[in-house]
Design an enzyme around this catalytic site. Structure first.
Site, short mmCIF file in Angstrom:
data_model
loop_
_atom_site.label_atom_id
_atom_site.label_comp_id
_atom_site.label_asym_id
_atom_site.label_seq_id
_atom_site.Cartn_x
_atom_site.Cartn_y
_atom_site.Cartn_z
N GLY A 1 0.77 -1.24 0.00
CA GLY A 1 0.00 0.00 0.00
C GLY A 1 0.81 1.30 0.00
O GLY A 1 0.23 2.37 0.16
N ASP B 1 -5.14 -5.63 -5.96
CA ASP B 1 -4.05 -6.60 -5.81
C ASP B 1 -4.66 -7.98 -5.62
O ASP B 1 -5.76 -8.10 -5.09
CB ASP B 1 -3.15 -6.25 -4.61
CG ASP B 1 -1.76 -6.83 -4.76
OD1 ASP B 1 -0.80 -6.07 -4.99
OD2 ASP B 1 -1.61 -8.08 -4.65
N LYS C 1 5.40 -0.20 -14.49
CA LYS C 1 6.71 -0.86 -14.26
C LYS C 1 6.92 -1.96 -15.28
O LYS C 1 6.00 -2.70 -15.62
CB LYS C 1 6.74 -1.46 -12.86
CG LYS C 1 8.02 -2.27 -12.61
CD LYS C 1 8.29 -2.47 -11.16
CE LYS C 1 7.47 -3.59 -10.56
NZ LYS C 1 7.75 -3.71 -9.12
N ASP D 1 -7.45 -10.29 -9.59
CA ASP D 1 -6.39 -10.40 -10.59
C ASP D 1 -6.65 -9.37 -11.69
O ASP D 1 -7.75 -9.36 -12.27
CB ASP D 1 -6.43 -11.83 -11.16
CG ASP D 1 -5.24 -12.13 -12.06
OD1 ASP D 1 -4.81 -11.21 -12.80
OD2 ASP D 1 -4.75 -13.26 -12.02
N ASP E 1 2.58 -1.08 -10.50
CA ASP E 1 3.85 -1.55 -9.92
C ASP E 1 3.80 -3.08 -9.86
O ASP E 1 4.42 -3.69 -9.01
CB ASP E 1 4.00 -0.93 -8.52
CG ASP E 1 5.44 -0.98 -8.00
OD1 ASP E 1 6.38 -1.03 -8.82
OD2 ASP E 1 5.63 -0.94 -6.76
N TRP F 1 2.29 2.97 -2.47
CA TRP F 1 1.89 3.89 -3.56
C TRP F 1 0.51 4.49 -3.26
O TRP F 1 0.25 5.63 -3.58
CB TRP F 1 1.87 3.15 -4.91
CG TRP F 1 3.23 2.97 -5.52
CD1 TRP F 1 4.41 2.82 -4.86
CD2 TRP F 1 3.54 2.95 -6.93
NE1 TRP F 1 5.43 2.70 -5.77
CE2 TRP F 1 4.94 2.77 -7.03
CE3 TRP F 1 2.78 3.04 -8.08
CZ2 TRP F 1 5.59 2.69 -8.27
CZ3 TRP F 1 3.43 2.95 -9.33
CH2 TRP F 1 4.82 2.78 -9.41
#
Ligand SMILES: C[S@@+](CC[C@H](N)C(=O)[O-])C[C@H]1O[C@@H](n2cnc3c(N)ncnc32)[C@H](O)[C@@H]1O
Length: 196
Positions: free
Chosen positions: A46, A66, A148, A84, A108, A48
């Site tokens: 958590g 998440d 990312k 997902d 990320d 970010w």
């Protein structure tokens, strides 16, 4: 714990040292300042979400997704979903939450590490592709995507795919990202073929 970003995260109450990567990216590009609707993919634990919450302010909404539960955050402008990001039902749910689209897509996402670099890198690129799909479905035309990606096989092809989708694309490695890690962040703006 002697690592400076770990220490700073603890001192400032951030749940992850990764928080500083987002701070540094936002200091360079300034995508969170004017944003109201932010989606954060791969949010646990958590860090970010905490940074986005501070920078977006009370009248905004940040949704974190998440596959692992994100321990509750006492932040009014943050909601979390367990799921997902490759699941169509999750994307439908996000579309119903953000009916007018999002200003910023953060990703990320990292796979659980198998220990075999080629496997991990290829799984990570698949997650980055999933983030790009979500960006295409939900981002406003002038919105920002921060994704990312691990450098390696298919990296250049993925960058090309992002360049085909956005007018402005930069690949950056924030200082808080460990030098030996293959991760970089793609910062993109201006969806080419119509936003959300
Ligand atoms: C590096 S961590 C994110 C750290 C986070 N940005 C922070 O500051 O606390 C990557 C996350 O991606 C999540 N993840 C990996 N694959 C996923 C998937 N298919 N769907 C949702 N989350 C996923 C992992 O569970 C993990 O929590």
């Amino acid at each position: 714990m002697n690592e400076p970003y770990h220490r700073m995260a603890k001192e400032r109450g951030y749940r992850s040292r990764a928080a500083f990567k987002l701070i540094q990216l936002d200091e360079r590009f300034g995508f969170l300042g004017g944003a109201k609707h932010v989606l954060d993919l791969g949010s646990a634990p958590g860090g970010w979400l905490q940074v986005a919450s501070e920078r977006v302010g009370g009248d905004g909404l940040i949704v974190g997704v998440d596959q692992r539960p994100i321990p509750p955050l006492p932040l009014e402008n943050v909601k979390t979903i367990v799921g997902d990001v490759r699941d169509d039902e999750i994307i439908k749910l996000l579309c119903s939450i953000f009916r007018e689209g999002i200003d910023v897509l953060l990703s990320d996402l990292s796979p659980d590490v198998s220990g075999v670099w080629e496997v991990d890198q290829s799984r990570q690129i698949e997650l980055a592709k999933a983030a790009l799909r979500v960006a295409r479905s939900l981002l406003r035309a002038d919105g920002w995507a921060v994704i990312k990606v691990f450098q390696g096989a298919d990296f250049e092809a993925f960058i090309e795919e992002v360049k085909n989708s956005f007018n402005y694309v930069r690949v950056v490695k924030p200082q808080a990202s460990r030098k030996r890690s293959a991760e970089v962040y793609i910062v993109a703006r201006g969806l080419r073929s119509g936003g959300a």
